[in-house]
Design a protein around this motif. Sequence first.
Motif, PDB file in Angstrom:
ATOM      1  N   SER A 254       0.864  -1.186   0.000  1.00  0.00           N
ATOM      2  CA  SER A 254       0.000   0.000   0.000  1.00  0.00           C
ATOM      3  C   SER A 254       0.896   1.231   0.000  1.00  0.00           C
ATOM      4  O   SER A 254       2.055   1.168   0.426  1.00  0.00           O
ATOM      5  CB  SER A 254      -0.880   0.009   1.258  1.00  0.00           C
ATOM      6  OG  SER A 254      -1.527   1.257   1.427  1.00  0.00           O
ATOM      7  N   ALA A 255       0.343   2.347  -0.467  1.00  0.00           N
ATOM      8  CA  ALA A 255       1.049   3.610  -0.281  1.00  0.00           C
ATOM      9  C   ALA A 255       1.308   3.869   1.195  1.00  0.00           C
ATOM     10  O   ALA A 255       2.264   4.566   1.563  1.00  0.00           O
ATOM     11  CB  ALA A 255       0.250   4.760  -0.894  1.00  0.00           C
ATOM     12  N   ALA A 256       0.472   3.286   2.060  1.00  0.00           N
ATOM     13  CA  ALA A 256       0.686   3.395   3.505  1.00  0.00           C
ATOM     14  C   ALA A 256       2.012   2.778   3.920  1.00  0.00           C
ATOM     15  O   ALA A 256       2.574   3.136   4.955  1.00  0.00           O
ATOM     16  CB  ALA A 256      -0.454   2.720   4.262  1.00  0.00           C
ATOM     17  N   GLY A 257       2.541   1.852   3.116  1.00  0.00           N
ATOM     18  CA  GLY A 257       3.822   1.241   3.417  1.00  0.00           C
ATOM     19  C   GLY A 257       5.012   2.092   3.023  1.00  0.00           C
ATOM     20  O   GLY A 257       6.150   1.806   3.418  1.00  0.00           O
ATOM     21  N   LEU A 258       4.770   3.137   2.241  1.00  0.00           N
ATOM     22  CA  LEU A 258       5.818   4.089   1.869  1.00  0.00           C
ATOM     23  C   LEU A 258       5.646   5.408   2.627  1.00  0.00           C
ATOM     24  O   LEU A 258       6.635   6.065   2.955  1.00  0.00           O
ATOM     25  CB  LEU A 258       5.760   4.379   0.367  1.00  0.00           C
ATOM     26  CG  LEU A 258       5.997   3.205  -0.574  1.00  0.00           C
ATOM     27  CD1 LEU A 258       5.752   3.643  -2.017  1.00  0.00           C
ATOM     28  CD2 LEU A 258       7.403   2.654  -0.419  1.00  0.00           C
ATOM     29  N   LEU A 259       4.431   5.785   2.856  1.00  0.00           N
ATOM     30  CA  LEU A 259       4.121   7.058   3.521  1.00  0.00           C
ATOM     31  C   LEU A 259       3.666   6.730   4.941  1.00  0.00           C
ATOM     32  O   LEU A 259       4.461   6.515   5.816  1.00  0.00           O
ATOM     33  CB  LEU A 259       3.063   7.803   2.710  1.00  0.00           C
ATOM     34  CG  LEU A 259       3.445   8.021   1.234  1.00  0.00           C
ATOM     35  CD1 LEU A 259       2.275   8.555   0.425  1.00  0.00           C
ATOM     36  CD2 LEU A 259       4.649   8.933   1.121  1.00  0.00           C
TER      37      LEU A 259
ATOM     38  N   VAL B 177       2.124   9.240  -5.684  1.00  0.00           N
ATOM     39  CA  VAL B 177       2.762   8.677  -4.489  1.00  0.00           C
ATOM     40  C   VAL B 177       4.278   8.857  -4.547  1.00  0.00           C
ATOM     41  O   VAL B 177       4.920   9.091  -3.527  1.00  0.00           O
ATOM     42  CB  VAL B 177       2.385   7.189  -4.325  1.00  0.00           C
ATOM     43  CG1 VAL B 177       3.227   6.521  -3.234  1.00  0.00           C
ATOM     44  CG2 VAL B 177       0.903   7.056  -3.985  1.00  0.00           C
ATOM     45  N   LEU B 178       4.850   8.764  -5.739  1.00  0.00           N
ATOM     46  CA  LEU B 178       6.296   8.923  -5.870  1.00  0.00           C
ATOM     47  C   LEU B 178       6.738  10.311  -5.443  1.00  0.00           C
ATOM     48  O   LEU B 178       7.762  10.460  -4.756  1.00  0.00           O
ATOM     49  CB  LEU B 178       6.737   8.652  -7.307  1.00  0.00           C
ATOM     50  CG  LEU B 178       8.242   8.733  -7.563  1.00  0.00           C
ATOM     51  CD1 LEU B 178       9.005   7.766  -6.670  1.00  0.00           C
ATOM     52  CD2 LEU B 178       8.536   8.466  -9.034  1.00  0.00           C
ATOM     53  N   GLU B 179       5.973  11.331  -5.807  1.00  0.00           N
ATOM     54  CA  GLU B 179       6.328  12.695  -5.406  1.00  0.00           C
ATOM     55  C   GLU B 179       6.192  12.864  -3.892  1.00  0.00           C
ATOM     56  O   GLU B 179       7.041  13.486  -3.246  1.00  0.00           O
ATOM     57  CB  GLU B 179       5.445  13.707  -6.134  1.00  0.00           C
ATOM     58  CG  GLU B 179       5.722  15.162  -5.774  1.00  0.00           C
ATOM     59  CD  GLU B 179       7.170  15.583  -5.997  1.00  0.00           C
ATOM     60  OE1 GLU B 179       7.660  16.444  -5.243  1.00  0.00           O
ATOM     61  OE2 GLU B 179       7.833  15.030  -6.914  1.00  0.00           O
ATOM     62  N   TYR B 180       5.114  12.308  -3.316  1.00  0.00           N
ATOM     63  CA  TYR B 180       4.953  12.368  -1.865  1.00  0.00           C
ATOM     64  C   TYR B 180       6.139  11.679  -1.162  1.00  0.00           C
ATOM     65  O   TYR B 180       6.640  12.165  -0.149  1.00  0.00           O
ATOM     66  CB  TYR B 180       3.656  11.678  -1.425  1.00  0.00           C
ATOM     67  CG  TYR B 180       2.391  12.254  -2.012  1.00  0.00           C
ATOM     68  CD1 TYR B 180       2.305  13.588  -2.406  1.00  0.00           C
ATOM     69  CD2 TYR B 180       1.249  11.465  -2.155  1.00  0.00           C
ATOM     70  CE1 TYR B 180       1.140  14.106  -2.938  1.00  0.00           C
ATOM     71  CE2 TYR B 180       0.079  11.974  -2.676  1.00  0.00           C
ATOM     72  CZ  TYR B 180       0.026  13.288  -3.070  1.00  0.00           C
ATOM     73  OH  TYR B 180      -1.137  13.796  -3.595  1.00  0.00           O
ATOM     74  N   TYR B 181       6.568  10.560  -1.715  1.00  0.00           N
ATOM     75  CA  TYR B 181       7.660   9.786  -1.129  1.00  0.00           C
ATOM     76  C   TYR B 181       8.981  10.556  -1.215  1.00  0.00           C
ATOM     77  O   TYR B 181       9.792  10.548  -0.283  1.00  0.00           O
ATOM     78  CB  TYR B 181       7.756   8.453  -1.862  1.00  0.00           C
ATOM     79  CG  TYR B 181       8.623   7.412  -1.217  1.00  0.00           C
ATOM     80  CD1 TYR B 181       8.544   7.134   0.138  1.00  0.00           C
ATOM     81  CD2 TYR B 181       9.522   6.660  -1.993  1.00  0.00           C
ATOM     82  CE1 TYR B 181       9.339   6.156   0.718  1.00  0.00           C
ATOM     83  CE2 TYR B 181      10.319   5.676  -1.424  1.00  0.00           C
ATOM     84  CZ  TYR B 181      10.215   5.432  -0.066  1.00  0.00           C
ATOM     85  OH  TYR B 181      10.998   4.464   0.502  1.00  0.00           O
ATOM     86  N   ARG B 182       9.177  11.245  -2.328  1.00  0.00           N
ATOM     87  CA  ARG B 182      10.377  12.083  -2.462  1.00  0.00           C
ATOM     88  C   ARG B 182      10.382  13.210  -1.442  1.00  0.00           C
ATOM     89  O   ARG B 182      11.425  13.518  -0.835  1.00  0.00           O
ATOM     90  CB  ARG B 182      10.445  12.648  -3.875  1.00  0.00           C
ATOM     91  CG  ARG B 182      10.877  11.638  -4.934  1.00  0.00           C
ATOM     92  CD  ARG B 182      10.713  12.199  -6.317  1.00  0.00           C
ATOM     93  NE  ARG B 182      11.273  11.316  -7.344  1.00  0.00           N
ATOM     94  CZ  ARG B 182      10.910  11.308  -8.610  1.00  0.00           C
ATOM     95  NH1 ARG B 182       9.973  12.155  -9.029  1.00  0.00           N
ATOM     96  NH2 ARG B 182      11.462  10.478  -9.467  1.00  0.00           N
ATOM     97  N   ARG B 183       9.232  13.839  -1.252  1.00  0.00           N
ATOM     98  CA  ARG B 183       9.148  14.917  -0.261  1.00  0.00           C
ATOM     99  C   ARG B 183       9.430  14.398   1.136  1.00  0.00           C
ATOM    100  O   ARG B 183      10.114  15.049   1.938  1.00  0.00           O
ATOM    101  CB  ARG B 183       7.752  15.546  -0.302  1.00  0.00           C
ATOM    102  CG  ARG B 183       7.433  16.300  -1.583  1.00  0.00           C
ATOM    103  CD  ARG B 183       6.009  16.828  -1.533  1.00  0.00           C
ATOM    104  NE  ARG B 183       5.571  17.358  -2.823  1.00  0.00           N
ATOM    105  CZ  ARG B 183       4.336  17.775  -3.082  1.00  0.00           C
ATOM    106  NH1 ARG B 183       3.407  17.718  -2.127  1.00  0.00           N
ATOM    107  NH2 ARG B 183       4.020  18.242  -4.279  1.00  0.00           N
TER     108      ARG B 183
END
Length: 265
Positions: free
Chosen positions: A135-140, A237-243
Motif C-alpha cells: 500500500s502507499a501506507a507502506g511508503l508514507l 505517491v512517488l512525489e509524496y515519497y520524495r518529499r
Amino acid sequence: MKLSGKVAIVTGGGGGIGAALAAGLAQQGAHVVVADLDPVRTGQVAAAVGGIAVAGDASRVEVLKEMITAAEANFGPVDLFFANAGIGGEAGIGESDEEWQRILDINLLAHIRAARLLVPGWIERGSGYFVSTASAAGLLTQIAAGPYSVTKHAAVGFSEWLSVTYGDRGVRVSCICPMGVNTAIHHNALAADDAASQLGANVVAKAGRVLEPEDVAAITLAAIEEETFLVLPHPEVLEYYRRKGSDYDRWLAGMRRLQHDAART
C-alpha cells in the motif's frame, strides 16, 4: 517475465484486486490458483478464469502448502505468487496483542511463510516471481490506522529484502503500493462506526483518484512483464515519497496538519 503459460497463485483472490489479477493473468494465458477465505466467491472467480480454487487462510502454512500442491498437480511448478490477501485492522494503536497478531499474520507473515516454501525451488530453477500487495501506507503512512500502516511498511521491507537477497539468483519481486482502490477494505473503513476509521478512509479518498481493481491489476501485470519492483498505480505517491525523504520532519508536520484538518471536516 512473460505471463503466457506461467503458473500463478493469487491469495485474496475472491474479490477486489485479487480477482482482477486472476482475470488479468488468465487473459494473458497464465494458469491460476485462486485462494481466499470464502469458498463460494473463491470458486466463482476460479471458474470464471478457468483456474483452481483453494479456500482457506493464506497466513496458515498448511493452506499455503495446499495452494502449491493444487498448482503443481493441475498445472506444474509455481512461477508467480501474489501475496495479495490483506485486512485493514483496527484504527488507532490497536487494542490488543491478539489484534496485532491477526493483522501481522495476514499482512506480513503470510508473505514470509509463502516465500519460505517457494524461494528455494525458484533458486534451484533459476526463476520465480513474488508479488506483494502492500500500500502507499507502506511508503508514507496511514492516518489513524496504526496496525495497517506498520504491517504495510513491513511488507514493503520484506519485498525489498527478497529482491536484494535473491534478485541475482533468478527471483524477481514486485511490490504494489496504491492509495485508494474500490475494494471491500476501503468501503468497510468508510462505513465504520468509529470516527478514527472513517477519518483514515476519508483522507485516502481525498488524496487522489479511487481506482478500480482492474486498473491496479493492469498496471501490476504490465510492471511484472517489465520486472519493475515498485508498482505505483497512483503516480503522485512517488512525489509524496520524495518529499518525505528530502525533509522527514517537514513531512511529519504536514501529515499532522492533514490529520487535524481532516478531523475538522
